[in-house]
Design a protein around this motif. Structure first.
Motif, PDB file in Angstrom:
ATOM      1  N   ARG A   1       0.657  -1.184   0.059  1.00 37.82           N
ATOM      2  CA  ARG A   1       0.019  -0.082  -0.117  1.00 37.82           C
ATOM      3  C   ARG A   1       0.961   1.408  -0.013  1.00 37.82           C
ATOM      4  NH1 ARG A   1      -4.954  -1.344  -1.876  1.00 37.82           N
ATOM      5  NH2 ARG A   1      -5.288  -3.416  -1.177  1.00 37.82           N
TER       6      ARG A   1
ATOM      7  N   ASN B   1       2.566   4.400  -2.243  1.00 40.40           N
ATOM      8  CA  ASN B   1       2.168   4.948  -3.524  1.00 40.40           C
ATOM      9  C   ASN B   1       3.247   5.027  -4.393  1.00 40.40           C
ATOM     10  OD1 ASN B   1       0.113   6.821  -1.336  1.00 40.40           O
ATOM     11  ND2 ASN B   1      -0.684   5.790  -3.045  1.00 40.40           N
TER      12      ASN B   1
ATOM     13  N   LYS C   1      -1.993   5.977  -8.087  1.00 40.38           N
ATOM     14  CA  LYS C   1      -2.066   4.891  -7.184  1.00 40.38           C
ATOM     15  C   LYS C   1      -0.723   4.315  -7.032  1.00 40.38           C
ATOM     16  CE  LYS C   1      -6.613   2.790  -8.282  1.00 40.38           C
ATOM     17  NZ  LYS C   1      -7.400   3.343  -6.966  1.00 40.38           N
TER      18      LYS C   1
END
Ligand SMILES: [Zn+2]
Ligand SMILES: [Zn+2]
Length: 336
Positions: A65, A67, A92
């Motif tokens: 997770r 970026n 993302k």
């Protein structure tokens, strides 16, 4: 940062540095369009002394997770085009190219990351530690990269006096996840946070970053290895793109963390406010620090506000979680 605070934060923080430091933030983007991006700017692969392929390394950060991640092998620039084709996703996840420009002076290792350099940099030596640092910083800038000076206490290589001489460098590591880099000092040497306060007290405006310097993705349970997930930055930027991220970092628009997540941070109307997304089982201290490392205020709890007097020299905030995890906000220079 949780979503409910994003708009509030963006609106309040547009003039963060302009208001407090009394100087404009010329390239700061407009409020309302800013987001937080979590990333690591220092990691290794099989292209130098890491134990995993670039694909495996990038996959770890994507799946955990983050970026963005910068691949920074020693004296090697990995092409990230194909990695972004596989793992990149608009707003993302992004892979940024980089190199850990690794030279030495005598026995002292001098490592400087070049983030998003346009070409591989040949490490340069010099007539002193300070001279070698400057030459490599200059080479990184000449290749359109953003430098950050790595692990000053590794091999007790770089002192505060030497760091203070370096021009055109804004970033240095105040936390590095490698187990042998002496973040906390020792042997008569100051820790990195003390070095940071020494420099800020002299008016040297450096921003502190936290990084993994991960080498070992196949020994995640081995505490003696240099593992991922140890330290990172959370950057406030208008978009997930290399230049936008790096520009925000060089403005000091980020915080460094070893585990604490902020829900709100703002400097406005002469106050600095820090709030944390609390873990229910943890306790928190929020510390505001000024010239000479003086503790200006020490608050227990997940939120605190400090009113800036204008005589502190600089003000920075730090969060300490009861489990030892920390977060460091960037300094705001005042009264100069
Ligand atoms: Zn290094
Ligand atoms: Zn490294």
């Amino acid at each position: 940062m949780s979503r409910r605070f994003l708009l509030l934060f963006s609106l309040l923080c547009a003039g963060l540095y302009a208001v407090v430091a009394g100087q404009p933030a010329p390239s700061a983007p407009a409020a309302g369009s800013l987001r937080w991006f979590k990333g690591n700017t220092h990691t290794h692969t099989l292209n130098s002394d890491g134990d995993s392929t670039p694909d495996e390394v990038v996959r770890w950060y994507r799946e955990n997770r983050y970026n963005f991640v910068v691949l920074t092998d020693h004296n090697f620039l990995t092409d990230v085009t194909a990695l972004n084709a596989v793992h990149g996703a608009d707003e993302k996840f992004l892979v940024i190219k980089g190199e850990e420009v690794s030279s030495r002076f005598d026995s002292k290792p001098l490592h400087i990351n070049g983030l998003d350099v346009s070409r591989r940099i040949e490490p340069l030596s010099g007539s002193s530690v300070a001279d070698a640092l400057q030459k490599n910083v200059d080479a990184i800038r000449a290749a359109d990269g953003v430098p950050h000076i790595n692990h000053p206490n590794f091999g007790w290589a770089i002192t505060a006096d030497e760091l203070a001489t370096v021009r055109n460098n804004r970033l240095f590591e105040i936390y590095n996840g490698h187990p042998r880099v002496n973040n906390l000092g020792g042997n008569g040497h100051p820790g990195l946070e003390e070095i940071w306060d020494t420099l800020l007290s002299r008016g040297v405006e450096l921003y502190g970053i936290a990084v993994d310097d991960a080498h070992h993705f196949k020994r995640l349970g081995d505490l003696s290895s240099s593992r991922p997930g140890m330290g990172w930055v959370v950057v406030r930027a208008p978009r997930l793109e290399a230049r936008a991220i790096l520009a925000a970092m060089e403005r000091g628009d980020f915080y460094a963390s070893t585990g604490v997540e902020l829900s709100d941070y703002r400097v406005a109307d002469g106050t600095m406010t820090v709030s944390i997304d609390p873990v229910p089982t943890s306790g928190y201290r929020i510390r505001f620090i000024g010239k000479g490392g003086t503790v200006l205020e020490d608050v227990q709890g997940p939120t605190a506000t400090y009113r800036i007097k204008g005589t502190e020299g600089y003000v920075r905030a730090k969060v300490i979680e009861s489990n030892g995890k920390q977060a460091w906000m960037q300094p705001v220079m005042v009264g100069r």
